[in-house]
Design an enzyme around this catalytic site. Structure first.
Site, PDB file in Angstrom:
ATOM      1  CG  ASP A 242      -2.378   0.786   1.243  1.00  0.00           C
ATOM      2  OD1 ASP A 242      -2.267   1.363   0.372  1.00  0.00           O
ATOM      3  OD2 ASP A 242      -2.952   0.499   1.895  1.00  0.00           O
ATOM      4  CD  GLU A 291      -7.021   1.448  -2.938  1.00  0.00           C
ATOM      5  OE1 GLU A 291      -8.283   2.080  -2.310  1.00  0.00           O
ATOM      6  OE2 GLU A 291      -6.357   1.883  -2.261  1.00  0.00           O
ATOM      7  CD  GLU A 297      -9.829   1.914   1.311  1.00  0.00           C
ATOM      8  OE1 GLU A 297      -9.052   2.819   1.231  1.00  0.00           O
ATOM      9  OE2 GLU A 297      -9.307   0.972   1.223  1.00  0.00           O
TER      10      GLU A 297
END
Length: 478
Positions: A242, A291, A297
């Site tokens: 991430d 993503e 989210e």
């Protein structure tokens, strides 16, 4: 230098996303080439409608080592979109080859069903791919922002995956400070004991370096190799990396370094806070998802998605998801910190409409387990890769009706992007003369969080969608 231009007629419809690292924004419909973006720099992909049934999706593919990403700029002229390199000081070596700049042209079905991004990308670099196993993943962050710190909460998600027979669980950020009765090795051992393969999160340590950990474990080649050997030895099957910071040459090389090193240790990869996929899923098929989308989210972060989700959800199949796997984290029935107003059937349909080889279920375990048996069976058997895809009908932001095939079974997903009811006709001619048993999941009028579930041997002529509603059908050969 880069001299690629795409020139359109003025005043045509376009769906464009302002350029920003992370690619987490909406695709704004516009005809003026501005769309609330005074800089007029745009992310790829971008969708244009130059004719009644003619569309153009601009994208790029096969970005390899020592190449940067690109974006679009129409600052000079609203209808002339120029490809711009992120590294604007890049000096082209004599033997350098440009990535592909693509225009996918045709009907909406031609665009949605296109595989051009992977077709032009380098072929698979891995000798053995038998260990790469797509599947559904239980995921903790949407409901519990810091849940992976808590061993007892992590166990709940492992138990949920076990109950629904999901193959994977993702232990998200901050597992390096796990407490409350156990640490990461304990969680991994518990997961293995339940027959659920674990995946774990890493901070790329290139952007938000002061953010959650673990960090600085993948940047150095030797440390990265040692880390992957360690987690492989404990049964970890995949990683989520991430918080990447740019589309620069250095960052693109880092993505490829991670994919290459992970493949050597038979580890699947999911990139978050990341760039869009650019054909790498063909070259490195251990890249399972990315993503690069304003996904579910964001119910955890801001209230913006609540009112815009239905139209946004009905735009993504025509834009972002065309170019590669998209980890939207679909199908939430309860609420995160901010509510959703899409129906249960709409949420379920997203698991069919959105392609992601690792499909993360983000809601609370108790929310899924409280659903009817047919819904739980659907999630337990949900494919995450498809043998065929057909766009049945749709228009960006208004509705989508799509059919996907897995083996002999067809899955139909339909969603309403509008705040008013719609009835969407379904053309079943693609099935030929085959007979199917149909299990359908539809809306209940005026009850967004209720189910209308039927099983019969006849195909419905249309799907009646509530405002922000949906429809799902599973067709099994009769």
């Amino acid at each position: 230098g880069e001299r690629t231009l795409f020139v359109f007629d003025d005043d045509i419809k376009r769906w464009t996303q302002p350029y920003a690292v992370g690619y987490e924004d909406f695709y704004f419909p516009n005809t003026d080439g501005v769309a609330h973006n005074r800089r007029r720099h745009w992310n790829l992909p971008a969708l244009f409608q130059p004719g009644d049934d003619t569309y153009v999706l601009l994208a790029e593919a096969n970005v390899l080592r020592d190449q940067c990403g690109a974006y679009l700029s129409n600052r000079e002229d609203a209808s002339t979109y120029e490809v711009k390199l992120v590294d604007d000081r890049f000096t082209c070596p004599a033997e350098w080859k440009s990535p592909w700049r693509l225009a996918i042209v045709g009907s909406l079905a031609d665009v949605v069903e296109s595989t051009l991004v992977t077709d032009v990308s380098d072929p698979c670099q891995l000798e053995d791919t038998s260990w790469i196993k797509p599947g559904v993943v239980s995921w903790i962050y949407w409901a519990h922002n810091h849940g992976s710190q808590d061993y007892q909460i992590v166990k709940q998600y492992i138990d949920f995956a076990d109950t629904l027979d999901l193959p994977y669980v993702l232990i998200d950020a901050e597992w390096d400070v796990m407490r409350n009765g156990g640490t990461l090795p304990d969680a991994l051992a518990y997961s293995r004991s339940k027959g659920v393969a674990p995946m774990i999160w890493y901070n790329s340590s290139t952007a938000w370096i002061s953010g959650p950990g673990p960090g600085f474990r993948l940047n150095d080649p030797e440390k990265r190799d040692s880390e992957f050997a360690w987690i492989n030895g404990m049964g970890v099957k995949g990683i989520k990396v991430d918080f990447f910071g740019a589309d620069s040459i250095g960052t693109m090389n880092y993505y490829l370094d991670i994919l290459d090193a992970a493949a050597k240790h038979q580890i699947m990869v999911n990139f978050h806070g990341a760039t869009i996929p650019r054909g790498w899923q063909r070259t490195y098929p251990n890249l399972m998802s990315v993503e690069a989308v304003y996904g579910a989210e964001w119910y955890n972060n801001r209230s913006t998605l609540t009112d815009r989700a239905s139209a946004h959800n009905a735009t993504l199949p025509f834009t972002r998801n065309v170019i590669g796997p998209m980890d939207y984290t679909p199908c939430t029935f309860s609420d995160s910190q901010h509510p959703h107003i899409t129906t249960h059937a709409h949420e379920l349909a997203l698991t069919v409409l959105y392609e992601s080889a690792l499909q993360h279920l983000a809601d609370r375990p108790e929310s899924y387990l409280a659903q009817p048996a047919e819904v739980k069976q659907f999630l337990s058997a949900l494919p995450t890769v498809w043998d065929d895809t057909k766009l049945l009908s749709g228009y960006p932001g208004k509705w989508v009706a799509m059919a996907r095939r897995s083996g002999d079974n067809w899955y139909i997903g339909v969603i309403n992007g509008l705040d008013v009811p719609q009835s969407i006709a379904i053309d079943w001619s693609f099935l030929g003369n085959e007979k199917y048993l149909v299990t359908a999941f539809g809306d209940v009028e005026d009850e967004a969080r209720a189910w209308n579930i039927t099983t019969e041997a006849t195909l419905p002529d249309s799907a009646s969608l509530a405002p922000r509603g949906g429809f799902v059908a599973v067709l099994k050969k009769n």
